[in-house]
Design a protein around this motif. Structure first.
Motif, PDB file in Angstrom:
ATOM      1  N   ALA A 330       0.818  -1.216   0.000  1.00  0.00           N
ATOM      2  CA  ALA A 330       0.000   0.000   0.000  1.00  0.00           C
ATOM      3  C   ALA A 330       0.853   1.269   0.000  1.00  0.00           C
ATOM      4  CB  ALA A 330      -0.935  -0.018   1.218  1.00  0.00           C
ATOM      5  N   GLY A 331       2.161   1.121   0.101  1.00  0.00           N
ATOM      6  CA  GLY A 331       3.015   2.310   0.036  1.00  0.00           C
ATOM      7  C   GLY A 331       3.473   2.823   1.386  1.00  0.00           C
ATOM      8  N   LEU A 332       3.180   2.078   2.443  1.00  0.00           N
ATOM      9  CA  LEU A 332       3.687   2.455   3.769  1.00  0.00           C
ATOM     10  C   LEU A 332       5.081   1.826   3.853  1.00  0.00           C
ATOM     11  CD1 LEU A 332       0.441   1.707   5.788  1.00  0.00           C
ATOM     12  CD2 LEU A 332       1.125   3.838   4.682  1.00  0.00           C
ATOM     13  N   ARG A 333       6.050   2.532   3.283  1.00  0.00           N
ATOM     14  CA  ARG A 333       7.360   1.925   3.028  1.00  0.00           C
ATOM     15  C   ARG A 333       8.473   2.743   3.621  1.00  0.00           C
ATOM     16  NH1 ARG A 333       6.123   1.432  -3.378  1.00  0.00           N
ATOM     17  NH2 ARG A 333       4.600  -0.250  -3.175  1.00  0.00           N
ATOM     18  N   SER A 334       9.574   2.076   3.835  1.00  0.00           N
ATOM     19  CA  SER A 334      10.769   2.768   4.261  1.00  0.00           C
ATOM     20  C   SER A 334      11.223   3.704   3.143  1.00  0.00           C
ATOM     21  CB  SER A 334      11.850   1.733   4.565  1.00  0.00           C
ATOM     22  OG  SER A 334      13.084   2.393   4.595  1.00  0.00           O
ATOM     23  N   ASP A 336      14.216   4.676   2.566  1.00  0.00           N
ATOM     24  CA  ASP A 336      15.580   4.488   2.064  1.00  0.00           C
ATOM     25  C   ASP A 336      15.627   3.545   0.866  1.00  0.00           C
ATOM     26  OD1 ASP A 336      15.180   2.091   3.272  1.00  0.00           O
ATOM     27  OD2 ASP A 336      16.558   2.452   4.951  1.00  0.00           O
ATOM     28  N   ARG A 337      14.472   3.131   0.383  1.00  0.00           N
ATOM     29  CA  ARG A 337      14.473   2.265  -0.802  1.00  0.00           C
ATOM     30  C   ARG A 337      13.509   2.810  -1.840  1.00  0.00           C
ATOM     31  NH1 ARG A 337      11.936  -1.854   0.740  1.00  0.00           N
ATOM     32  NH2 ARG A 337      11.785  -1.359   2.930  1.00  0.00           N
ATOM     33  N   LEU A 338      13.720   4.077  -2.227  1.00  0.00           N
ATOM     34  CA  LEU A 338      12.836   4.662  -3.242  1.00  0.00           C
ATOM     35  C   LEU A 338      13.099   3.981  -4.583  1.00  0.00           C
ATOM     36  CD1 LEU A 338      12.861   8.526  -2.722  1.00  0.00           C
ATOM     37  CD2 LEU A 338      11.018   6.921  -2.286  1.00  0.00           C
ATOM     38  N   PRO A 339      12.042   3.690  -5.345  1.00  0.00           N
ATOM     39  CA  PRO A 339      12.274   3.087  -6.657  1.00  0.00           C
ATOM     40  C   PRO A 339      12.888   4.109  -7.611  1.00  0.00           C
ATOM     41  CG  PRO A 339       9.938   3.535  -6.336  1.00  0.00           C
ATOM     42  CD  PRO A 339      10.623   3.901  -5.059  1.00  0.00           C
ATOM     43  N   ALA A 340      13.623   3.617  -8.603  1.00  0.00           N
ATOM     44  CA  ALA A 340      14.163   4.508  -9.627  1.00  0.00           C
ATOM     45  C   ALA A 340      13.000   5.169 -10.365  1.00  0.00           C
ATOM     46  CB  ALA A 340      15.004   3.702 -10.598  1.00  0.00           C
ATOM     47  N   PRO A 341      13.166   6.434 -10.812  1.00  0.00           N
ATOM     48  CA  PRO A 341      12.070   7.071 -11.543  1.00  0.00           C
ATOM     49  C   PRO A 341      11.771   6.285 -12.814  1.00  0.00           C
ATOM     50  CG  PRO A 341      14.029   8.476 -11.500  1.00  0.00           C
ATOM     51  CD  PRO A 341      14.336   7.295 -10.673  1.00  0.00           C
TER      52      PRO A 341
END
Ligand code: TRP
Length: 426
Positions: A330-334, A336-341
């Motif tokens: 659901a996007g409740l995420r850390s 420090d691990r953003l996906p690449a654009p």
């Protein structure tokens, strides 16, 4: 074969009675002994708060009901036996589900509608006295079930709508975030007795006609002798059909004992004798369980420990890892691990799409697929590719889609309209 997960909740808001035992506890304990099933039985104490505002009653009932299940032969080492409020992941899931649940769905819930209808009939505000707990009840129940991806949920007829809602809610979540949930099914066992109470109506606390399962023998006897019968004299043949006394006997006797009783009814057994026979039958079945029950109820700390260790093991095995996965989805995420654009190509693919194709039946079809790859719409068959193409063009022009096909399972009208808008926007 994968194991079937069977799950059911029991709300601790009262004292267990014979109807609960024959209708829910006994069949569940039997089912839990079959091979190939993983059973989940829990005390839905959060649900109890919807039904009662008396804290002592919730606590007392939790103890009584847990002791009843254990005394009835439930083996906590072979099944998952726990208390809902010991698994905080369930309330967390309830919120995730709340955010994909249409308010309109809950407006249609029977229990809520009944409260509104009653208010209107009494010229009150429609929502007078309705708490959000009552309104949200089906979402919490869906969380109970979906948390453990149960396949089958044994419930009474009155709960079937809640299972339909749980399926709807699961499909909405899956549609938005990917396939996480199994769609659960209600299992309504027609062969399981709905027991009549003292007055012949369904045995229910709300009719005040119950026989408590573990009433002391003299109380049990008094209650049995208070069962309503007709006024046929001794020696007159008696009807078994519609006789509460007979149905109660049948629910606790073997088939051959039941047949013997049927003949005695035909031969004109007196009501006094029939009641005596029922009392002895019940006492025979209940006495050994009652003894275990009394032992258990006097050791509340032991029951507490059974429930707590069930919850601890269940959280570790299922609830904690699963809620982690769902939060992530659901996007409740850390951070420090953003996906690449996304690349341009990925962006192009991320648009909703119409996919046209031909089937073996010779007709032409199209599907409308959302940006996340989920199907939104399935067309009917068209005689030519041109007609199918015209229908697609019409939809893209905002002329509506209803006449050309059916919404895919889990896709709402809003999903489809938003996808069409997204296509039209560029
Ligand atoms: N609503 C159910 C009842 O009143 C109890 C319940 C709560 C339940 N959560 C559940 C039953 C999940 C089955 C599955 O009887």
């Amino acid at each position: 074969m994968t194991t079937q997960r069977i799950l059911t909740g029991i709300t601790p808001s009262g004292t267990p009675h014979l109807g609960n035992y024959a209708g829910a506890i006994r069949p569940a304990v039997e089912a839990s002994q079959r091979p190939g099933v993983e059973s989940f039985y829990f005390l839905s104490d959060y649900h109890a708060l919807v039904k009662t505002g008396e804290p002592e009653r919730v606590q007392r009932s939790t103890l009584e009901i847990a002791a009843t299940w254990l005394a009835s032969g439930l083996r906590p080492e072979r099944v998952w036996f726990y208390r809902q409020s010991d698994i905080p992941e369930i309330t967390e899931l309830a919120w995730l589900l709340t955010c994909v649940t249409g308010k309109g769905l809950l407006n249609r819930a029977h229990a809520y509608k009944a409260a509104v209808d009653k208010n209107i009939a009494e010229s009150e505000e429609p929502d007078a006295g309705v708490t959000m707990g009552l309104f949200m009840y089906p979402v919490l129940m869906a969380a109970d079930i979906l948390m453990f991806n149960a396949h089958k949920v044994p419930v009474g007829r009155d709960q079937v709508q809640h299972l339909e809602m749980a399926r709807d809610i699961a499909a909405s979540f899956n549609h938005r975030y990917g396939e996480h949930f199994v769609l659960p099914e209600a299992a309504v066992d027609e062969s399981v007795a709905t027991l009549p109470g003292l007055d012949g109506r369904k045995m229910s606390k709300s009719y005040d006609n119950i026989i408590p399962l573990f009433a002391p023998p003299d109380t049990l006897k008094k209650l049995v002798f208070g069962i309503i019968t007709d006024s046929k004299a001794p020696g007159e043949p008696k009807e078994t059909e519609g006789s509460a006394l007979f149905q109660l006997f049948q629910a606790f006797a073997t088939p051959s004992e039941t047949e013997t009783m049927r003949s005695r009814f035909a031969e004109g057994i007196s009501w006094g004798e029939a009641k005596e026979a029922l009392f002895h039958k019940l006492e025979g079945v209940i006495a050994p369980m009652r003894a275990r029950y009394e032992e258990l109820i006097n050791e509340p700390a032991r029951i507490e420990q059974v429930l707590k260790s069930g919850a601890t093991a269940l959280r570790a095995k299922y609830a904690t890892p699963f809620i982690t996965r769902l939060r992530e989805a659901a996007g409740l995420r850390s951070l420090d691990r953003l996906p690449a654009p996304p690349t341009n190509r990925a962006k192009a693919q991320a648009k909703p799409q119409f996919k046209q194709y031909r089937e073996a039946d010779g007709l032409f079809y199209f599907k409308f697929v959302g940006s996340n790859g989920h199907p939104l719409l399935q067309s009917r068959g068209f005689a030519s590719a041109r007609e199918a193409g015209q229908a697609v063009a019409g939809i893209k022009n905002g002329e509506g889609y209803e006449q050309w096909g059916e919404r895919a399972p889990g896709a709402s009208d809003t999903d489809i309209r938003q996808a069409i808008d997204a296509l039209r926007a560029d």
